[in-house]
Design a protein around this motif. Structure first.
Motif, PDB file in Angstrom:
ATOM      1  N   ARG A   1      -0.476   5.519  32.007  1.00 61.57           N
ATOM      2  CA  ARG A   1       0.880   6.013  32.281  1.00 61.57           C
ATOM      3  C   ARG A   1       1.913   5.422  31.327  1.00 61.57           C
ATOM      4  O   ARG A   1       3.101   5.423  31.618  1.00 61.57           O
ATOM      5  CB  ARG A   1       1.265   5.653  33.711  1.00 61.57           C
ATOM      6  N   SER A   2       1.473   4.907  30.194  1.00 58.84           N
ATOM      7  CA  SER A   2       2.386   4.196  29.302  1.00 58.84           C
ATOM      8  C   SER A   2       3.175   5.097  28.374  1.00 58.84           C
ATOM      9  O   SER A   2       4.264   4.749  27.924  1.00 58.84           O
ATOM     10  CB  SER A   2       1.597   3.198  28.453  1.00 58.84           C
ATOM     11  N   GLY A   3       2.614   6.250  28.031  1.00 55.72           N
ATOM     12  CA  GLY A   3       3.234   7.106  27.031  1.00 55.72           C
ATOM     13  C   GLY A   3       2.833   6.731  25.615  1.00 55.72           C
ATOM     14  O   GLY A   3       3.264   7.371  24.647  1.00 55.72           O
ATOM     15  N   ILE A   4       2.004   5.697  25.451  1.00 55.59           N
ATOM     16  CA  ILE A   4       1.546   5.255  24.126  1.00 55.59           C
ATOM     17  C   ILE A   4       0.538   6.246  23.561  1.00 55.59           C
ATOM     18  O   ILE A   4      -0.354   6.708  24.262  1.00 55.59           O
ATOM     19  CB  ILE A   4       0.910   3.849  24.226  1.00 55.59           C
ATOM     20  N   ARG A   5       0.668   6.545  22.290  1.00 57.08           N
ATOM     21  CA  ARG A   5      -0.241   7.482  21.640  1.00 57.08           C
ATOM     22  C   ARG A   5      -1.634   6.865  21.473  1.00 57.08           C
ATOM     23  O   ARG A   5      -1.785   5.644  21.440  1.00 57.08           O
ATOM     24  CB  ARG A   5       0.314   7.895  20.267  1.00 57.08           C
ATOM     25  N   ASP A   6      -2.616   7.740  21.338  1.00 54.26           N
ATOM     26  CA  ASP A   6      -4.016   7.336  21.217  1.00 54.26           C
ATOM     27  C   ASP A   6      -4.386   7.150  19.754  1.00 54.26           C
ATOM     28  O   ASP A   6      -4.378   8.118  18.983  1.00 54.26           O
ATOM     29  CB  ASP A   6      -4.906   8.399  21.863  1.00 54.26           C
ATOM     30  N   PHE A   7      -4.735   5.922  19.356  1.00 56.14           N
ATOM     31  CA  PHE A   7      -5.058   5.685  17.954  1.00 56.14           C
ATOM     32  C   PHE A   7      -6.381   6.328  17.531  1.00 56.14           C
ATOM     33  O   PHE A   7      -6.661   6.458  16.341  1.00 56.14           O
ATOM     34  CB  PHE A   7      -5.084   4.179  17.640  1.00 56.14           C
ATOM     35  N   VAL A   8      -7.186   6.765  18.493  1.00 54.32           N
ATOM     36  CA  VAL A   8      -8.437   7.473  18.174  1.00 54.32           C
ATOM     37  C   VAL A   8      -8.165   8.970  18.021  1.00 54.32           C
ATOM     38  O   VAL A   8      -8.468   9.569  16.989  1.00 54.32           O
ATOM     39  CB  VAL A   8      -9.503   7.232  19.256  1.00 54.32           C
ATOM     40  N   GLY A   9      -7.586   9.571  19.039  1.00 51.25           N
ATOM     41  CA  GLY A   9      -7.336  11.011  19.009  1.00 51.25           C
ATOM     42  C   GLY A   9      -6.172  11.420  18.123  1.00 51.25           C
ATOM     43  O   GLY A   9      -6.109  12.560  17.658  1.00 51.25           O
ATOM     44  N   ASP A  10      -5.233  10.506  17.895  1.00 51.75           N
ATOM     45  CA  ASP A  10      -4.053  10.799  17.072  1.00 51.75           C
ATOM     46  C   ASP A  10      -3.976   9.788  15.934  1.00 51.75           C
ATOM     47  O   ASP A  10      -2.956   9.146  15.715  1.00 51.75           O
ATOM     48  CB  ASP A  10      -2.792  10.741  17.939  1.00 51.75           C
ATOM     49  N   SER A  11      -5.080   9.660  15.231  1.00 55.34           N
ATOM     50  CA  SER A  11      -5.150   8.643  14.175  1.00 55.34           C
ATOM     51  C   SER A  11      -4.201   8.930  13.016  1.00 55.34           C
ATOM     52  O   SER A  11      -3.832   8.026  12.269  1.00 55.34           O
ATOM     53  CB  SER A  11      -6.582   8.508  13.655  1.00 55.34           C
ATOM     54  N   ILE A  12      -3.791  10.178  12.852  1.00 58.89           N
ATOM     55  CA  ILE A  12      -2.844  10.507  11.779  1.00 58.89           C
ATOM     56  C   ILE A  12      -1.527   9.763  12.003  1.00 58.89           C
ATOM     57  O   ILE A  12      -0.928   9.222  11.065  1.00 58.89           O
ATOM     58  CB  ILE A  12      -2.601  12.024  11.701  1.00 58.89           C
ATOM     59  N   SER A  13      -1.066   9.716  13.258  1.00 54.90           N
ATOM     60  CA  SER A  13       0.185   9.010  13.554  1.00 54.90           C
ATOM     61  C   SER A  13       0.074   7.520  13.267  1.00 54.90           C
ATOM     62  O   SER A  13       1.043   6.897  12.811  1.00 54.90           O
ATOM     63  CB  SER A  13       0.567   9.219  15.029  1.00 54.90           C
ATOM     64  N   PHE A  14      -1.100   6.960  13.518  1.00 57.92           N
ATOM     65  CA  PHE A  14      -1.305   5.521  13.342  1.00 57.92           C
ATOM     66  C   PHE A  14      -1.618   5.145  11.890  1.00 57.92           C
ATOM     67  O   PHE A  14      -1.081   4.182  11.354  1.00 57.92           O
ATOM     68  CB  PHE A  14      -2.443   5.027  14.234  1.00 57.92           C
ATOM     69  N   GLU A  28      -4.826  -5.666  13.356  1.00 62.50           N
ATOM     70  CA  GLU A  28      -3.572  -5.691  12.609  1.00 62.50           C
ATOM     71  C   GLU A  28      -3.098  -4.284  12.262  1.00 62.50           C
ATOM     72  O   GLU A  28      -1.921  -3.945  12.438  1.00 62.50           O
ATOM     73  CB  GLU A  28      -3.747  -6.518  11.335  1.00 62.50           C
ATOM     74  N   ARG A  29      -4.019  -3.439  11.797  1.00 60.41           N
ATOM     75  CA  ARG A  29      -3.628  -2.085  11.409  1.00 60.41           C
ATOM     76  C   ARG A  29      -3.241  -1.238  12.615  1.00 60.41           C
ATOM     77  O   ARG A  29      -2.340  -0.404  12.545  1.00 60.41           O
ATOM     78  CB  ARG A  29      -4.753  -1.402  10.630  1.00 60.41           C
ATOM     79  N   ILE A  30      -3.931  -1.434  13.720  1.00 63.49           N
ATOM     80  CA  ILE A  30      -3.594  -0.669  14.933  1.00 63.49           C
ATOM     81  C   ILE A  30      -2.200  -1.034  15.409  1.00 63.49           C
ATOM     82  O   ILE A  30      -1.383  -0.158  15.734  1.00 63.49           O
ATOM     83  CB  ILE A  30      -4.642  -0.914  16.041  1.00 63.49           C
TER      84      ILE A  30
END
Length: 380
Positions: free
Chosen positions: A150-163, A188-190
């Motif tokens: 419920r955080s609203g944080i994007r998914d670094f796996v499914g939305d790796s382009i944003s990360f 660090e990169r995440i």
């Protein structure tokens, strides 16, 4: 059918002999697990479950690809492996074959955090700025939000382009990137990718499945315990459950993972969200220990399993999805593996556990049918 998103006589004789010999000081009792290990297969002769077991066995003999275990709180009803070969390319998988369990890992991360909640080293209402002071959105997000997606944080796996500016999964599937290359996307990169991003919704209001939530929980766990995430799980969960063939964060350090796969996820990339390797037998040990109160108090177990509604039939607890009023579950999928952990329960506190581990990525077609058979049995 439930839809979601995604030599027997000889064995019976040996069991009887084991019981009879239990009173002899110089004789060793043959345990259920030892018999399974010796035969790489088990089908209970308990008349109460005869029809259910036969349905499961008949289906698996013709359709299953991978390993399966069905059990109650007191006995293993059925366990076997089919078709897929272990890493040597010759041995057919079985109850003790290790697989990546993917997102089922989240159950263990959630339990570890809730153990610390019990010890009062972590509060569910704490905000993330306590642990990540450089994160601009940290003051808005609580640990409870992370646990319940419920955080609203994007998914670094499914939305790796944003990360990271690159579609990692697409490149993996197209063969433009190796699984081993994921090592570069470390903590660090995440975090560097996370800090500038806006939230997808106001924390606590919406729902968004995000591996980032559970990755952050592992960093919080390490902060408050002074232990690595891997060490903590081993000492406080795996060892307590007797999960001798299970590990976290040990890429490639495994006994017999099936040969058919696209590669192994680097542990750092999947930490807390998909880095555990286990077997169907060890997963039954985990489910039984969790449901019997060996891992969490009743209060924390209820919190873990109690979902915050998403639809009428489906909700997300803490690493534990729910379906209506009879099932806790979580599925997982990595580059070459798919897993499903299902805990059926009734009003009397009894459980039937169904674990399937396979290499039929990205689908696990057996699980829906097997779940329906178990549900039909419970409804009789």
């Amino acid at each position: 059918m439930i839809k979601r998103r995604y030599g027997i006589k000889l064995l019976f004789s040996l069991c009887f002999m084991g019981i009879m010999l239990s009173g002899c000081a110089n004789k060793k009792v043959v345990s259920e697990t030892e018999l399974i290990q010796e035969n790489n297969y088990w089908k209970s002769t308990d008349e109460e479950y005869k029809e259910l077991i036969e349905q499961i066995d008949n289906y698996c003999q013709n359709n299953m690809s991978g390993s399966i275990c069905v059990a109650t709180d007191n006995q293993i009803l059925y366990t076997a492996g089919f078709k897929v070969k272990e890493v040597d390319g010759e041995t057919v998988v079985g109850p003790f074959t290790t697989y990546e369990i993917g997102s089922v890992t989240k159950q263990f991360t959630a339990a570890a955090i809730l153990q610390q909640v019990e010890k009062e080293t972590i509060s569910l209402d704490e905000t993330l700025d306590k642990y990540f002071p450089l994160y601009p959105q940290g003051k808005r997000i609580t640990i409870d939000n992370l646990l319940h997606m419920r955080s609203g944080i994007r998914d670094f796996v499914g939305d790796s382009i944003s990360f990271f500016g690159v579609d990692v999964l697409k490149e993996l599937i197209e063969g433009k990137r190796s699984a081993d290359s994921l090592k570069e996307f470390d903590e660090e990169r995440i975090l560097e990718g996370l800090y500038p991003l806006d939230l997808q919704f106001i924390p606590g209001v919406g729902y968004g499945y995000s591996n980032t939530n559970y990755f952050l929980l592992t960093l919080i766990l390490e902060n408050v315990t002074g232990m690595s995430y891997e060490e903590y799980l081993k000492q406080n969960i795996f060892d307590i459950c007797g999960m001798s063939d299970t590990c976290a964060g040990e890429t490639g350090n495994i006994k017999a993972v099936p040969a058919q796969n696209m590669g192994y996820l680097p542990a750092n990339f999947a930490q807390g969200s998909g880095d555990i390797h286990s077997t169907v037998i060890d997963m039954i040990k985990w489910d039984r220990a969790l449901m019997s109160g060996k891992i969490l108090s009743n209060e924390q177990l209820e919190y873990m399993c109690k979902s915050k509604p998403i639809t009428n039939n489906y909700g997300y607890g803490c690493g534990m999805k729910t379906y209506k009023d009879f099932l806790y579950y979580h599925d997982g999928g990595t580059l070459g593996f798919v897993s499903s952990n299902n805990i059926f329960y009734d009003s009397e506190g009894r459980h039937i556990y169904l674990i399937t581990l396979s290499t039929e990525y990205p689908l696990n077609p057996e699980t829906d049918y097997l779940m329906s058979v178990i549900k039909d049995y419970l409804d009789k």
